[in-house]
Design an enzyme around this catalytic site. Structure first.
Site, PDB file in Angstrom:
ATOM      1  N   THR A   6       0.881  -1.165   0.000  1.00  0.00           N
ATOM      2  CA  THR A   6       0.000   0.000   0.000  1.00  0.00           C
ATOM      3  C   THR A   6       0.907   1.200   0.000  1.00  0.00           C
ATOM      4  OG1 THR A   6      -1.921  -0.866   1.162  1.00  0.00           O
ATOM      5  CG2 THR A   6      -1.455   1.418   1.523  1.00  0.00           C
ATOM      6  N   SER A  61       3.921   4.527  -8.000  1.00  0.00           N
ATOM      7  CA  SER A  61       3.366   3.341  -8.669  1.00  0.00           C
ATOM      8  C   SER A  61       4.240   2.867  -9.829  1.00  0.00           C
ATOM      9  CB  SER A  61       1.939   3.609  -9.162  1.00  0.00           C
ATOM     10  OG  SER A  61       1.929   4.413 -10.323  1.00  0.00           O
ATOM     11  N   CYS A 113       7.279   1.081  -7.278  1.00  0.00           N
ATOM     12  CA  CYS A 113       6.925   0.041  -6.302  1.00  0.00           C
ATOM     13  C   CYS A 113       5.898  -0.923  -6.896  1.00  0.00           C
ATOM     14  CB  CYS A 113       6.361   0.695  -5.043  1.00  0.00           C
ATOM     15  SG  CYS A 113       5.815  -0.490  -3.803  1.00  0.00           S
ATOM     16  N   THR A 145       2.254  -1.002  -5.413  1.00  0.00           N
ATOM     17  CA  THR A 145       1.482   0.236  -5.488  1.00  0.00           C
ATOM     18  C   THR A 145       0.923   0.373  -6.896  1.00  0.00           C
ATOM     19  OG1 THR A 145       2.962   1.279  -3.874  1.00  0.00           O
ATOM     20  CG2 THR A 145       1.612   2.752  -5.210  1.00  0.00           C
TER      21      THR A 145
END
Length: 176
Positions: A5, A161, A164, A167
């Protein structure tokens, strides 16, 4: 184990925004959900929380925090400290694996998995698997552009995003 997250909070002037991605990951290589909502408004919309960590644990802590906000009349710092104290003392809560970012009009707080309450030095804080990437991006945008808090938070998560794998770019933003 659910993991992954990215949550970011950005404060600038009288505005504060909290943004989170929508990905829920199971194990190391399975995405279970793309559009999860990890940002919630509490206490009549006066407080925003974002949570990272195990989904069930994060929801449990969010609910406990909401109870503390009600108990202490929306006083963010008092509710956070009381939650942290309960978190440290309770054998079940101590095993929960989650982090919370909580904001109101004045304060930004990180409530950690060890039961600590931290008020960041900067106007930006990030948590979760992509939290450091999003935080670095948000700090650069915060101090070097005229973007508002919503745009900074959203752009920071978009950048995270791309770095990672836990994400995604399905972003939810809430602003006070």
């Amino acid at each position: 184990m659910f993991k992954g997250t990215t949550i970011i909070a950005v404060r600038k002037g009288a505005k504060v925004s909290v943004a989170g991605d929508g990905q829920i990951t199971f194990g190391e290589n399975t995405i279970l959900k793309h559009g999860a909502k990890k940002i919630r408004r509490l206490y009549n919309g006066e407080v925003i929380v974002g949570f990272a960590g195990s989904v069930a644990d994060a929801l449990t802590l969010s609910q406990k925090f909401e109870e503390k906000l009600e108990q202490y009349g929306g006083n963010l710092k008092r509710a956070a400290v009381e939650l942290a104290q309960e978190w440290r003392k309770d054998k079940i809560l101590r095993k929960l694996e989650a982090l919370l970012i909580a904001v109101d009009k004045k304060d930004t707080l990180l409530i950690s998995g060890t039961g600590e309450v931290i008020e960041p030095d900067e106007d930006v804080i990030g948590i979760g698997s992509g939290g450091n990437y999003a935080m670095a991006a948000a700090l650069a945008l915060r101090y070097n552009t005229d973007l508002d808090t919503e745009d900074i938070a959203k752009k920071a998560l978009e950048i995270a995003s791309k770095i990672c794998v836990y994400t995604n770019n399905n972003i939810t933003v809430e602003t006070l």
